[in-house]
Design a protein around this motif. Structure first.
Motif, mmCIF file in Angstrom:
data_model
loop_
_atom_site.group_PDB
_atom_site.id
_atom_site.type_symbol
_atom_site.label_atom_id
_atom_site.label_comp_id
_atom_site.label_asym_id
_atom_site.label_seq_id
_atom_site.Cartn_x
_atom_site.Cartn_y
_atom_site.Cartn_z
ATOM 1 N N MET A 135 40.970 32.449 47.961
ATOM 2 C CA MET A 135 39.726 32.615 47.211
ATOM 3 C C MET A 135 39.838 31.937 45.852
ATOM 4 S SD MET A 135 37.963 36.137 45.788
ATOM 5 C CE MET A 135 37.418 36.743 47.374
ATOM 6 N N THR A 136 38.805 31.189 45.476
ATOM 7 C CA THR A 136 38.777 30.506 44.188
ATOM 8 C C THR A 136 37.814 31.227 43.251
ATOM 9 O OG1 THR A 136 39.268 28.373 45.209
ATOM 10 C CG2 THR A 136 38.316 28.339 43.000
ATOM 11 N N ILE A 137 38.279 31.508 42.044
ATOM 12 C CA ILE A 137 37.481 32.238 41.063
ATOM 13 C C ILE A 137 37.477 31.457 39.755
ATOM 14 C CG2 ILE A 137 37.246 34.401 39.769
ATOM 15 C CD1 ILE A 137 38.888 35.718 42.044
ATOM 16 N N VAL A 138 36.312 31.264 39.193
ATOM 17 C CA VAL A 138 36.200 30.657 37.872
ATOM 18 C C VAL A 138 36.106 31.789 36.853
ATOM 19 C CG1 VAL A 138 34.865 29.163 36.352
ATOM 20 C CG2 VAL A 138 35.034 28.637 38.795
ATOM 21 N N PRO A 139 37.089 31.942 35.978
ATOM 22 C CA PRO A 139 37.080 33.065 35.029
ATOM 23 C C PRO A 139 35.851 33.047 34.125
ATOM 24 C CG PRO A 139 39.223 31.988 35.084
ATOM 25 C CD PRO A 139 38.292 31.107 35.840
ATOM 26 N N ASN A 140 35.357 34.226 33.809
ATOM 27 C CA ASN A 140 34.226 34.323 32.877
ATOM 28 C C ASN A 140 34.634 33.941 31.458
ATOM 29 O OD1 ASN A 140 33.528 37.164 34.779
ATOM 30 N ND2 ASN A 140 32.119 35.439 34.700
#
Length: 302
Positions: free
Chosen positions: A104-109
């Motif tokens: 899973m790829t997540i772009v940090p807030n």
């Protein structure tokens, strides 16, 4: 992420250091049936949301942060309808995408430089190696109501020094490594979660859901926490009993019919696993790092 991958991450982070400290760490650990210190009630703001920061780096275990995220995002409190009860956001060392477990790829807030000051910090299992991560945890914990780890996120929290002289728990397969690495932390086997003032730690994976429900209870009472669990169709009762991980309170015994790794107590295949001979007895290992750990100090595991 399966257990073997989780342990490989731990080994890569150098969590197998400090073998000679194991005996002392075990002696210092509190018995599994010792009562966990009750967490004091947490005071929510009169209005507005409670900011919750989820610390992420590569290999962050999805259920460790997604479970608590769902708990906090489903809280409903009568009279607090203008804003979400909890303001949730992810934080990382940089704005670059994070690859979590399973790809899973997540772009940090946010990054450490611009993240809002949190009142709750959630630290899942992950491969955080940057010293800036530890410093950020130390800084935000000073003003946070609670800093909590889930699974082997306890290693990250312990590396800050904040757990020194306190109790904690982690994934049951990492008990021995945690005790070796942090002899100044009293490891609590059999604990679903451990509360130590402004710090808390949960056992493996799904235990984070229970600790998050307990946090909701500390802020808004048991009825709100029960309603949250009901909204999630979550029937687990671990959040009501901090010592409900009794299945992991005692070490598993290895047998010829079903050998287990002496380091993490994981089932192993005799036909394919690595082995070591010690005092005329053969031991089987789930991974090379655990064999090397055993070979360095076999008496610590026998």
């Amino acid at each position: 992420m399966n257990r073997r991958e989780l342990f490989r991450i731990s080994a890569a982070l150098g969590l197998t250091a400090g073998v000679p400290a194991l005996a002392g760490a075990r002696a210092a650990a509190k018995p599994a049936n010792a009562a966990a210190p009750a967490g004091a009630a947490l005071l929510p703001p009169a209005e507005g949301s409670i900011p919750v920061a989820f610390l992420l780096s590569d290999n962050a275990v999805v259920i460790d942060f997604a479970g608590p995220w769902e708990v906090f995002s489903n809280v409903s409190v009568p009279g607090r309808d203008a804003d979400p009860v909890f303001q949730l956001y992810t934080v990382a060392a940089s704005a670059a995408p994070v690859t979590a477990s399973g790809g899973m790829t997540i772009v940090p807030n946010y990054t450490f430089a611009n993240a809002p000051a949190p009142k709750v910090v959630v630290i899942p299992a992950q491969s955080a190696r940057d010293p800036a991560v530890l410093e950020w945890i130390r800084q935000v914990s000073r003003t946070a109501d609670l800093t909590m780890s889930v699974c082997t996120g306890a290693f990250v929290l312990a590396r800050t020094g904040l757990l020194a002289g306190r109790s904690a728990t982690t994934h049951h397969g990492s008990f021995n490594e945690f005790a070796m690495q942090f002899p100044d932390v009293a490891l609590k086997r059999g604990a679903r979660f451990v509360e130590e003032g402004k710090l808390a730690s949960a056992g493996g994976l799904s235990s984070g859901i229970d600790l998050a429900l307990r946090v909701v209870e500390r802020y808004f009472g048991r009825t709100v926490a029960r309603n949250t669990a009901n909204a999630l169709e979550y029937q687990g009762q671990g959040w009501l009993d901090p010592m409900s991980n009794n299945a992991y309170a005692k070490r598993r015994k290895s047998t010829e019919q079903q050998p287990v790794c002496p380091v993490c107590e994981m089932d192993v295949d005799k036909g394919t696993s690595l082995t070591s001979l010690y005092r005329k007895h053969r031991y089987y290992f789930c991974m090379d790092g655990h064999k090397r750990l055993f070979d360095a100090s076999p008496a610590s595991f026998v």
